[in-house]
Design an enzyme around this catalytic site. Structure first.
Site, PDB file in Angstrom:
ATOM      1  N   ARG A 141       0.864  -1.175   0.000  1.00 53.40           N
ATOM      2  CA  ARG A 141       0.000   0.000   0.000  1.00 53.40           C
ATOM      3  C   ARG A 141       0.900   1.225   0.000  1.00 53.40           C
ATOM      4  O   ARG A 141       1.943   1.242   0.657  1.00 53.40           O
ATOM      5  CB  ARG A 141      -0.909   0.035   1.239  1.00 53.40           C
ATOM      6  CG  ARG A 141      -2.096  -0.913   1.175  1.00 53.40           C
ATOM      7  CD  ARG A 141      -3.141  -0.452   0.144  1.00 53.40           C
ATOM      8  NE  ARG A 141      -4.291  -1.340   0.081  1.00 53.40           N
ATOM      9  CZ  ARG A 141      -4.430  -2.356  -0.772  1.00 53.40           C
ATOM     10  NH1 ARG A 141      -3.479  -2.632  -1.637  1.00 53.40           N
ATOM     11  NH2 ARG A 141      -5.525  -3.094  -0.760  1.00 53.40           N
ATOM     12  N   GLU A 156      -2.915   7.531  -4.143  1.00 55.89           N
ATOM     13  CA  GLU A 156      -3.496   6.842  -5.287  1.00 55.89           C
ATOM     14  C   GLU A 156      -4.929   7.305  -5.576  1.00 55.89           C
ATOM     15  O   GLU A 156      -5.702   7.447  -4.615  1.00 55.89           O
ATOM     16  CB  GLU A 156      -3.492   5.351  -4.938  1.00 55.89           C
ATOM     17  CG  GLU A 156      -3.572   4.438  -6.088  1.00 55.89           C
ATOM     18  CD  GLU A 156      -3.314   2.996  -5.648  1.00 55.89           C
ATOM     19  OE1 GLU A 156      -2.361   2.743  -4.874  1.00 55.89           O
ATOM     20  OE2 GLU A 156      -4.085   2.138  -6.073  1.00 55.89           O
ATOM     21  N   HIS A 196      -1.491  -0.249 -10.130  1.00 54.50           N
ATOM     22  CA  HIS A 196      -2.094  -1.177  -9.150  1.00 54.50           C
ATOM     23  C   HIS A 196      -2.609  -2.448  -9.851  1.00 54.50           C
ATOM     24  O   HIS A 196      -3.800  -2.759  -9.809  1.00 54.50           O
ATOM     25  CB  HIS A 196      -3.225  -0.483  -8.369  1.00 54.50           C
ATOM     26  CG  HIS A 196      -3.474  -1.102  -7.033  1.00 54.50           C
ATOM     27  ND1 HIS A 196      -3.770  -0.378  -5.892  1.00 54.50           N
ATOM     28  CD2 HIS A 196      -3.474  -2.403  -6.635  1.00 54.50           C
ATOM     29  CE1 HIS A 196      -3.946  -1.197  -4.869  1.00 54.50           C
ATOM     30  NE2 HIS A 196      -3.771  -2.449  -5.303  1.00 54.50           N
TER      31      HIS A 196
HETATM   32  P1  NAP Z   1      -0.771 -11.117   5.348  1.00 58.34           P
HETATM   33  O1  NAP Z   1      -0.694 -12.568   5.030  1.00 58.34           O
HETATM   34  O2  NAP Z   1      -1.629 -10.654   6.481  1.00 58.34           O
HETATM   35  O3  NAP Z   1       0.729 -10.614   5.547  1.00 58.34           O
HETATM   36  C1  NAP Z   1       1.073  -9.398   6.104  1.00 58.34           C
HETATM   37  C2  NAP Z   1       2.379  -9.583   6.847  1.00 58.34           C
HETATM   38  O4  NAP Z   1       2.792  -8.291   7.312  1.00 58.34           O
HETATM   39  C3  NAP Z   1       2.251 -10.495   8.058  1.00 58.34           C
HETATM   40  O5  NAP Z   1       3.316 -11.409   8.058  1.00 58.34           O
HETATM   41  C4  NAP Z   1       2.336  -9.523   9.231  1.00 58.34           C
HETATM   42  O6  NAP Z   1       2.975 -10.066  10.375  1.00 58.34           O
HETATM   43  C5  NAP Z   1       3.224  -8.444   8.666  1.00 58.34           C
HETATM   44  N1  NAP Z   1       3.036  -7.186   9.375  1.00 58.34           N
HETATM   45  C6  NAP Z   1       1.879  -6.545   9.620  1.00 58.34           C
HETATM   46  N2  NAP Z   1       2.119  -5.407  10.278  1.00 58.34           N
HETATM   47  C7  NAP Z   1       3.444  -5.341  10.477  1.00 58.34           C
HETATM   48  C8  NAP Z   1       4.297  -4.407  11.084  1.00 58.34           C
HETATM   49  N3  NAP Z   1       3.812  -3.299  11.664  1.00 58.34           N
HETATM   50  N4  NAP Z   1       5.629  -4.659  11.086  1.00 58.34           N
HETATM   51  C9  NAP Z   1       6.130  -5.773  10.505  1.00 58.34           C
HETATM   52  N5  NAP Z   1       5.366  -6.706   9.898  1.00 58.34           N
HETATM   53  C10 NAP Z   1       4.050  -6.483   9.875  1.00 58.34           C
HETATM   54  O7  NAP Z   1      -1.283 -10.300   4.081  1.00 58.34           O
HETATM   55  P2  NAP Z   1      -1.003 -10.619   2.536  1.00 58.34           P
HETATM   56  O8  NAP Z   1      -2.119 -11.443   1.999  1.00 58.34           O
HETATM   57  O9  NAP Z   1       0.396 -11.079   2.384  1.00 58.34           O
HETATM   58  O10 NAP Z   1      -1.194  -9.142   1.934  1.00 58.34           O
HETATM   59  C11 NAP Z   1      -0.322  -8.097   2.330  1.00 58.34           C
HETATM   60  C12 NAP Z   1      -0.816  -6.767   1.789  1.00 58.34           C
HETATM   61  O11 NAP Z   1      -0.570  -6.694   0.386  1.00 58.34           O
HETATM   62  C13 NAP Z   1      -2.326  -6.546   1.872  1.00 58.34           C
HETATM   63  O12 NAP Z   1      -2.717  -6.086   3.153  1.00 58.34           O
HETATM   64  C14 NAP Z   1      -2.605  -5.530   0.791  1.00 58.34           C
HETATM   65  O13 NAP Z   1      -2.584  -4.222   1.313  1.00 58.34           O
HETATM   66  C15 NAP Z   1      -1.435  -5.715  -0.160  1.00 58.34           C
HETATM   67  N6  NAP Z   1      -1.896  -6.218  -1.475  1.00 58.34           N
HETATM   68  C16 NAP Z   1      -1.653  -5.482  -2.597  1.00 58.34           C
HETATM   69  C17 NAP Z   1      -2.098  -5.949  -3.828  1.00 58.34           C
HETATM   70  C18 NAP Z   1      -1.870  -5.176  -5.090  1.00 58.34           C
HETATM   71  O14 NAP Z   1      -2.713  -5.260  -5.994  1.00 58.34           O
HETATM   72  N7  NAP Z   1      -0.774  -4.470  -5.238  1.00 58.34           N
HETATM   73  C19 NAP Z   1      -2.792  -7.153  -3.918  1.00 58.34           C
HETATM   74  C20 NAP Z   1      -3.011  -7.881  -2.763  1.00 58.34           C
HETATM   75  C21 NAP Z   1      -2.560  -7.398  -1.541  1.00 58.34           C
HETATM   76  P3  NAP Z   1       2.261 -11.151  11.348  1.00 58.34           P
HETATM   77  O15 NAP Z   1       2.311 -12.447  10.614  1.00 58.34           O
HETATM   78  O16 NAP Z   1       3.106 -11.120  12.558  1.00 58.34           O
HETATM   79  O17 NAP Z   1       0.865 -10.667  11.542  1.00 58.34           O
END
Ligand code: NAP
Length: 320
Positions: A240, A269, A287
């Protein structure tokens, strides 16, 4: 007793298979507009529908819920894994359940991270612009030299589903060493070392951001981070925009303090500052993380699963 068919608003035009299934499940209205919902549209939708499928840009902030005690709408099934545009605590206070669509997006988003990683390191967008400009004078041994990716060190910030899928691709596909910064420790079945954010900045040839957006991660990456990166290193953000202080990134790119950047998301964005579009050492995508028909269909189906479970009286599988 037969249940009254729930009235559901789907906030954007969707792939046809998603609409076809939605129509078998609910009394559906499909908003025929790709722009984010306005405040008044969100308030009316909370009053008029039992469930809503909102998405990126529909900012269900606390003040949207504020005029309601308990709105008619009881379920926001977000189309997307990132839900930082919804104030989940405020929704909960007003009796509204929120869900997202994890998993369905993981591989496609990791693939876009790899696209940006290669495009930035190997200067492919710049090269494509050169060919289209008609100014390409032909191959020579020192033309447009980029960063060789195989065998380098990648640093992944946020080792969740998408972070791990990127790490896998980097390790198995490109023989890269994997460093990661994450708030908890992760067990993965390939070599990956957890380090501090500072160590990650200092030792990575390529940094990839994959943490969720929102208050907790806002401007997690700023000038200190960019000043710590190696000057040949590339910075990729598929998470993000607000995770990164965009002004600090622009400074680092303009000053040549880092090798380049690849961005799929932006702090304000869809506004992309001219300071970025003018630079050659940044690759800019609109995006595209999940932009493939089968992925968007899977996301819609998952959002429908959550609505269906909720209205059947079950816990939605992806409640957040
Ligand atoms: P996820 O499985 O929840 O992974 C997020 C990771 O970030 C988790 O390992 C979490 O740690 C870690 N985290 C959260 N807050 C943190 C912090 N303050 N410091 C350090 N680590 C932190 O989510 P995901 O499915 O991988 O998706 C991640 C993000 O990608 C989404 O939230 C979305 O915003 C973005 N995304 C973008 C697109 C795009 O089109 N560009 C598409 C899909 C997703 P823990 O395991 O300890 O909770």
């Amino acid at each position: 007793m037969t249940r009254k068919t729930p009235r559901v608003l789907i906030a954007r035009p969707m792939p046809p298979a998603v609409m076809a299934r939605a129509e078998t499940l609910f009394d559906v209205e499909n908003r025929d507009n790709n722009a984010p919902m306005s405040g008044s549209e969100m308030r009316s939708a909370l009053a008029l529908y039992d469930g809503i499928m909102p998405t990126l840009g529909d900012r269900f902030t606390a003040d949207i819920f504020a005029e309601f005690g308990r709105p008619r709408c009881k379920m926001l099934a977000n189309f997307g894994v990132g839900y930082n545009h919804i104030d989940v605590a405020a929704a909960r206070d007003h009796g509204v359940t929120v869900s997202n669509t994890p998993g369905a997006v993981t591989d496609a988003t990791a693939d876009i991270a790899m696209t940006l990683l290669l495009m930035s390191a190997r200067r492919t967008a710049e090269g494509e612009r050169l060919v289209r400009s008609g100014n390409w004078a032909g191959w020579h041994p020192t033309q447009m030299l980029g960063l060789h990716v195989s065998g380098k060190t990648v640093g992944i910030i946020g080792m969740g589903r998408i972070g791990q899928a990127i790490a896998q691709r980097c390790h198995f596909g490109f023989g890269m060493q994997v460093l990661y910064a994450n708030r908890s420790h992760k067990e993965v079945d390939f070599p990956a070392r957890q380090v501090s954010l500072t160590d990650l900045a200092e030792h990575s040839d390529i940094v990839v951001v994959a943490v969720p957006g929102g208050a907790e991660t806002r401007h997690m990456i700023g000038s200190t981070f960019f000043n710590t990166m190696q000057d040949h290193a590339h910075f990729i953000n598929i998470a993000r925009g607000d995770v990164v202080d965009e002004a600090a990134l622009i400074d680092a790119l303009q000053a040549g303090r880092i090798g380049g950047a690849g961005l799929d998301v932006y702090e304000f964005e869809p506004e992309v500052p001219q300071a970025l579009t003018r630079l050659d050492n940044v690759t800019l995508l609109p995006h595209l993380g999940t932009a493939a028909l089968e992925v968007r269909t899977a996301m819609g189906m998952l959002a429908l699963d959550n609505l269906q479970a909720f209205f059947d009286g079950e816990t939605p599988p992806n409640a957040v």
